[in-house]
Structure formats: structure tokens, C-alpha cells
Design a protein around this motif. Structure first.
Motif, PDB file in Angstrom:
ATOM      1  N   ILE A 115       0.845  -1.197   0.000  1.00 13.16           N
ATOM      2  CA  ILE A 115       0.000   0.000   0.000  1.00 13.16           C
ATOM      3  C   ILE A 115       0.877   1.242   0.000  1.00 13.16           C
ATOM      4  CG2 ILE A 115      -1.777   1.263   1.264  1.00 13.16           C
ATOM      5  CD1 ILE A 115      -2.747  -1.293   2.410  1.00 13.16           C
ATOM      6  N   HIS A 116       0.518   2.187  -0.850  1.00 15.99           N
ATOM      7  CA  HIS A 116       1.227   3.461  -0.950  1.00 15.99           C
ATOM      8  C   HIS A 116       0.213   4.594  -0.850  1.00 15.99           C
ATOM      9  CE1 HIS A 116       3.742   0.455  -2.902  1.00 15.99           C
ATOM     10  NE2 HIS A 116       4.779   1.234  -2.736  1.00 15.99           N
ATOM     11  N   VAL A 117       0.646   5.711  -0.276  1.00 14.67           N
ATOM     12  CA  VAL A 117      -0.218   6.883  -0.138  1.00 14.67           C
ATOM     13  C   VAL A 117       0.555   8.116  -0.579  1.00 14.67           C
ATOM     14  CG1 VAL A 117      -1.547   8.339   1.429  1.00 14.67           C
ATOM     15  CG2 VAL A 117      -1.496   5.867   1.779  1.00 14.67           C
ATOM     16  N   ILE A 118      -0.052   8.909  -1.454  1.00 11.80           N
ATOM     17  CA  ILE A 118       0.509  10.192  -1.876  1.00 11.80           C
ATOM     18  C   ILE A 118      -0.414  11.290  -1.368  1.00 11.80           C
ATOM     19  CG2 ILE A 118       0.994  11.685  -3.841  1.00 11.80           C
ATOM     20  CD1 ILE A 118       2.061   9.370  -5.335  1.00 11.80           C
ATOM     21  N   LEU A 119       0.135  12.221  -0.594  1.00 11.17           N
ATOM     22  CA  LEU A 119      -0.690  13.201   0.109  1.00 11.17           C
ATOM     23  C   LEU A 119      -1.018  14.436  -0.712  1.00 11.17           C
ATOM     24  CD1 LEU A 119       0.914  13.071   3.664  1.00 11.17           C
ATOM     25  CD2 LEU A 119      -1.156  11.963   2.871  1.00 11.17           C
ATOM     26  N   ASP A 120      -0.246  14.722  -1.736  1.00  9.11           N
ATOM     27  CA  ASP A 120      -0.427  15.955  -2.491  1.00  9.11           C
ATOM     28  C   ASP A 120      -1.775  15.934  -3.216  1.00  9.11           C
ATOM     29  OD1 ASP A 120      -0.252  18.261  -3.917  1.00  9.11           O
ATOM     30  OD2 ASP A 120       1.705  17.845  -4.802  1.00  9.11           O
TER      31      ASP A 120
END
Length: 618
Positions: free
Chosen positions: A162-167
Motif C-alpha cells: 500500500i502506498h499513499v501520496i498526500l499531495d
């Protein structure tokens, strides 16, 4: 079972998947054709077939559909939904409704994880009505910045992680490229990864574990239909389970599955479906002629199960005939000059959306200019309908499939079902339907991976010490703040997380309810005066206020009702305690004079004068 419609993910039982092969975001979106996506779908189906071949779906099976830029634009016009213009990236899409069986949802997660492992560069996004449910599963191990606002539509699965990009302002195509080139920069902690992997680690073994085999005394044609397609058991049981008395009227005649010729067979279903059909109270119409054996007969359950399944099939086929009749009427209502191969309802919905979007520019109905625009819209609709699953009328419903199978099964096919009951394999035990308290605790412990009971016990044992520390603290307008060992106020402020352990809360609450305020029994090391946090001089001042208030209250009590005082002298002795109790921790004269600490003690339910601290007893 085919995925027959586009579901709204706001529904409680729908999972939605977006698959982005690497060529979809590394090349020009205009160059990604349906042929390329369909070729990729063939590979995905081959990879997942080894798991889905014998899988019994509760409602829909997973089916992948290509979504090109043209398809997405058509969807935006037709449904009034879709991504923003700069967010339109060709991809492969799938939706699935799992209804009562959440196991189907996690099976989909298992399949998607396997696809991201098998196909390099494939990035997937999975969501349901709860949003990013993968993060919800691992909520206890998320970093402080992870919340629904920052993570919505920013959670991706790449290479089984799982990966999360906040932008939030970053275009989707840039997000996908960033993930592809620097995956480790956005990968969540190993604790989060392990939680999800543990959740899906039961597969593929769970595929066999979730199956329940039973015996059923079925009409011959129904038995033959299940031999051709075992998955038909799911819509039959769900149809019965969700039916109302009006729909069950067709079961009086049993036109399609008469009860005269029946045979004992083995049927397979999921444990969820078995639980649903067992707990359904419908036993068939007594006038139909099912001739059930006595309740204490060893074959009663098989006969009753056969009645329920046959009635579910009867309602399913009857519904298919009704839907077929309505479709023919709709086709007859379409004028010849329109020449559209889809039903009128979808066309009207499409035109209504165009009307709302201002496509017709406010032109009068039947005007020449409006008719020209209407013809262009219809041509566009027909030209693009073959590429969109939303408006493709060739998809079958569950009822259509049941009707088609009913028509194809010939009379001579049912002869192979006429087996002796002794040759059938025994039914599986249904003891799993009953779970005692110990088994439930064990299941919950395995599911939620509770912390050790040793830590709970230690937290419970430290309660009295924490209460004593609280009473000994001096407070300001912000209230009392207690810190752990070696912890400072700045440490607490820096840690923005609030952790809540339900088991510690339960044990702590129980200790509070059982706690007896110390009255010289030595439960606390210090005296009651020390527990109140005051020295000798401060206690003397407090005693003056207490005695003064008590004297005033006694005078008022005597003046108000002298006879009551003579009958109940103890009532006067407890007037101070009653005053505090009635204030219930709120603002009041008694509480304002005595202060917060004694008010806190009043919440511990002082039940008699013997439990009152010595300095408060008269």
C-alpha cells in the motif's frame, strides 16, 4: 454471474477497482485503445482463473472492463459523473456487489494483490462505501497524518504493498508516474502492510473452507440445472431470502419446477448462503403438494432445503419471463425512425442528462434546430454504446441466465440425477452455526489481534495509583494533566494521536465502579487529607468553611421542618453530602466552596456515612 450494472460505490455493498497498467500513464492517453486494454484483460483473466474457477460468488463475479478516454467522456455525459478533464486516464475498471458476504470483497483484494505482483508496473486503487477501507483495516498502525481527508483517492496498491501520496493538487498521471519511479517514498510502514497481508492470507485455502455441502430433495429439472451451473444456487437462495409475500405467490403453482418428480442430490453453497436459507422461515405453500416428512425424520432437513431452493428458482425464472415481456413492450414502443438497438429507458435517461447540461440551448421541442441536435446526440449514443458497459443491453441478469438454462435443460438430462441416496456423499456438519462464548472470544482475538492480557492486567492494577496522582495534582484553568513515566507536556503535545483500547477501558471502568473511597482501611498509602492534596493549615481552613456551611444548613433545616428533623436526625447529618450529590459535578454553592477534588469523589457513589472520609463525617 455477470456484473450487470454500474453500481454507485456509495452503496453499502459495492467494491470498486481501478487498474492502471504502466502503458496507460506513460504514453499519450489518446493512443490507448480498447484493443490494448482488452488484451490486458485477457491476461488478467488467465491469471485469476486458477482462483475463481470453482469459486461460488455470493452475487456478482469480478469482470474487468476497458475504459478509454472516449468511454469516460460518454459516462460523464450519461451518468453526470466521471473524473475531471485532466484526470481522465485510460484504465481497466471493475465493480462488484457482495451483498451479505463480505468475504467476496476481501477475495477481490487478494486477486488484485496477486495481479500487482504478477504484472510489473501495474498500479491499482480499491475503494468501497467506507472509502479507503484498506487503511481502515490497519487504522491502529497508521501515521498521525493519515485521515480520511488527506488519504481519499490517494491510496494505491503497487507490487503487493500500500502506498499513499498526500499531495491533493497533484494530477493523477503525475501521481502514477511518481509511484512507478519512486515507490519506496510513498510506501506505508511494514506494520500496515502486514495487517492487510494477514487479512488476505487465508486465501486460497479459504475458497474451500467457505463451502458447505448439503443434501437437498429437488425437482429433477432444478437438479439438472445445478449440475450444469453450480453457481446458480446463489441467486436462487438470495431470491428466496429477500422475497416478499407478493413475489411468493408464483410458488403456489410451481409452473416451472413441479414437485411431482424429485430426486435427492448433493448441493454446494457458501456457508453464508447456507445460513441464509436455513434461517429463512418460508416452508412452501401447503397447497402445492410438497409432502414434507415429519419434523423428527432424518430426511426432513433435506426435503425442506429442496423446497426452499426450488421456490427460489421458481421466483427467479418467473421474474425473467416478466422482464422479457417488458423488454418486448419497450422495443415495440420505440419508433421505427429511431432505429436504436437498446431499450427506451436508457435513451430517455441519456437525453435527460443532455437537457440538464444545456445541450439543446433552450430550443423549443419539435423545432427543426432541436431535431437536428437530437439526431446528432442519438448517433453519438449508438456509435459509442458498444464501448460502454453502462449502456450495453446485451448483458444478462441473473434471472435471464436462469431462464436460459431452464430452456436448455432437456427432459433426458434429468435421468443422470436419479441416483440412489446411498451413493451420495454425506452432508457436512452445520455445527459451525452455533458458537459458544469461548469460541467467540477466540475468533475475536484472532480477528483483532488483541494486546496481551498481561498489559491489561498491569493497566488495571495501576488504576488506584493513577487516581491518587490525580487527587494530588494542583490544577489551573486548563485542568489536570498527568504524564507517564519520563513523559513531559511537550511530548504529549507532539504526539497528536489518541489511542483507545477497549479492553483497558472496560477493565478500568469496572475498577472505578468497584472502588471504595478510603475510610481508614489503608487502601492508599497516604491519609485522606493527603489524598486531597492539602497540608494541615489548608485543611483547617477547609474545615472552617465546612462547619460554617453545615451549621447554616442545619439552621435552615430546623426552621423549615422541625418535625422531620426529630423523626430523621440522620438526614441533617447528611445534608452536605446530599447537596454535593444533587449538584452532580456541576456548578453550585457547595461545590464552589469545597472545590473540585471532593466533587470528583462524589462520582464514586458514596452509599453510606460509613464510607465517608473521617474529615467529612460529623
Amino acid at each position: 454471474m455477470a456484473n450487470t450494472e454500474m453500481y454507485n460505490t456509495k452503496s453499502d455493498d459495492v467494491i470498486e477497482c481501478f487498474l492502471y497498467p504502466q502503458f496507460c500513464f506513460t504514453s499519450n492517453p489518446e493512443q490507448v485503445t480498447e484493443e490494448l486494454l482488452l488484451n490486458e484483460i485477457v491476461k488478467y483473466n488467465e491469471k485469476t482463473e486458477i482462483f475463481t474457477k470453482n469459486y461460488i460468488w455470493h452475487r456478482d463475479s469480478i469482470q474487468f472492463y476497458p475504459r478509454t478516454k472516449r468511454t469516460l467522456l460518454l459516462e460523464k455525459i450519461f451518468k453526470g459523473t466521471g473524473e475531471a478533464g485532466d484526470q481522465i486516464i485510460p484504465h481497466i475498471h471493475a465493480t462488484l456487489r457482495f451483498d451479505e458476504d463480505v468475504g467476496d470483497e476481501w477475495f477481490i483484494v487478494f486477486l488484485i494483490y496477486n495481479l500487482t505482483k504478477a504484472f510489473g508496473g501495474l498500479i491499482a486503487r480499491i475503494s468501497d462505501s467506507d472509502g479507503e477501507f484498506l487503511l481502515i483495516e490497519a487504522a491502529n498502525f497508521l501515521p498521525p497524518w493519515a485521515n480520511p481527508e488527506t488519504c481519499q483517492m490517494r491510496v494505491f496498491v503497487l507490487n503487493e504493498s500500500i502506498h499513499v501520496i498526500l499531495d491533493k493538487h497533484k494530477p493523477l498521471i503525475d501521481i502514477l508516474n511518481s509511484l512507478c519511479h519512486r515507490p519506496n517514498a510513498y510506501k506505508l510502514s511494514e506494520e500496515v502492510q502486514s495487517i492487510i497481508r494477514k487479512r488476505i492470507s487465508v486465501y486460497p485455502e479459504e475458497i474451500k473452507e467457505r463451502v458447505h455441502k448439503a443434501k437437498a430433495y429437488l425437482p429433477e429439472k432444478a437438479a439438472a440445472m445445478f449440475q450444469h451451473e453450480a453457481g446458480l444456487i446463489a441467486p436462487a437462495i438470495r431470491m428466496l431470502f429477500h422475497s416478499d409475500p407478493f413475489e411468493r405467490k408464483v410458488c403456489r403453482g410451481m409452473k416451472y419446477f413441479p414437485p411431482e418428480q424429485r430426486v435427492m442430490v448433493n448441493v454446494k453453497m457458501t456457508k453464508c448462503l447456507y445460513a441464509m436459507v436455513v434461517h429463512c422461515r418460508y416452508t412452501g405453500d401447503p397447497m402445492t403438494g410438497w409432502n414434507l416428512p415429519p419434523v423428527n425424520s432424518p430426511t426432513y432437513n433435506a426435503h425442506l432445503l429442496g423446497v426452499k431452493i426450488a421456490c427460489g428458482l421458481e421466483m427467479l425464472v418467473a421474474r425473467a419471463h416478466e422482464e422479457l415481456r417488458k423488454r418486448k413492450n419497450d422495443e415495440n414502443n420505440i419508433s421505427n425512425n429511431e432505429g436504436l438497438p437498446m431499450n427506451n429507458k436508457k435513451l430517455n435517461s441519456y437525453i435527460s442528462q443532455l437537457e440538464l447540461c444545456g445541450y439543446f440551448k433552450g430550443l423549443l421541442k419539435d423545432s427543426q434546430e432541436r431535431e437536428k441536435l437530437l439526431k446528432l446526440a442519438k448517433d453519438y449514443f449508438v456509435r459509442n454504446s458498444s464501448s460502454s458497459e453502462l449502456i450495453n443491453s446485451s448483458l444478462e441478469t441473473e434471472a435471464d441466465r436462469a431462464l436460459k438454462l431452464w430452456k436448455n435443460v432437456q427432459t433426458n438430462d434429468v435421468e443422470i440425477q436419479a441416483q440412489e441416496e446411498s451413493t451420495l456423499s454425506p452432508a457436512d456438519s452445520d455445527s459451525w452455526l452455533i458458537i459458544d462464548e469461548i469460541q467467540l472470544d477466540k475468533l475475536l482475538g484472532e480477528r483483532w489481534d488483541d494486546r496481551s492480557s498481561k498489559g491489561h492486567k498491569q493497566s488495571s492494577q495501576n488504576l488506584r495509583g493513577k487516581v491518587q496522582d490525580f487527587l494530588s495534582e494542583k490544577t489551573d484553568v486548563e485542568g489536570v494533566q498527568l504524564f507517564g513515566d519520563g513523559e513531559t507536556k511537550s511530548d504529549v503535545e507532539d504526539n497528536g494521536r489518541i489511542e483507545f483500547d477497549t479492553d483497558v477501558f472496560d477493565s478500568t471502568l469496572q475498577d472505578i465502579l468497584d472502588l471504595v473511597v478510603p475510610g481508614g482501611d489503608g487502601e492508599f498509602d497516604d491519609s485522606s487529607e493527603g489524598s486531597l492534596g492539602g497540608d494541615g493549615e489548608d485543611t483547617g481552613e477547609m474545615d472552617k468553611y465546612i462547619n460554617l456551611l453545615d451549621a447554616e444548613l442545619r439552621t435552615k433545616q430546623v426552621m423549615g421542618d422541625q418535625s422531620t428533623m426529630l423523626k430523621s436526625p440522620d438526614k441533617v447529618e447528611l445534608n452536605l453530602m446530599e447537596s454535593l450529590s444533587r449538584e452532580a459535578g456541576g456548578s453550585g454553592p457547595t461545590g464552589n466552596i469545597i472545590g473540585g477534588p471532593i466533587q470528583k469523589l462524589m462520582h464514586l457513589k458514596l452509599q453510606s456515612p460509613s464510607t465517608v472520609p473521617p474529615d467529612l463525617q460529623s
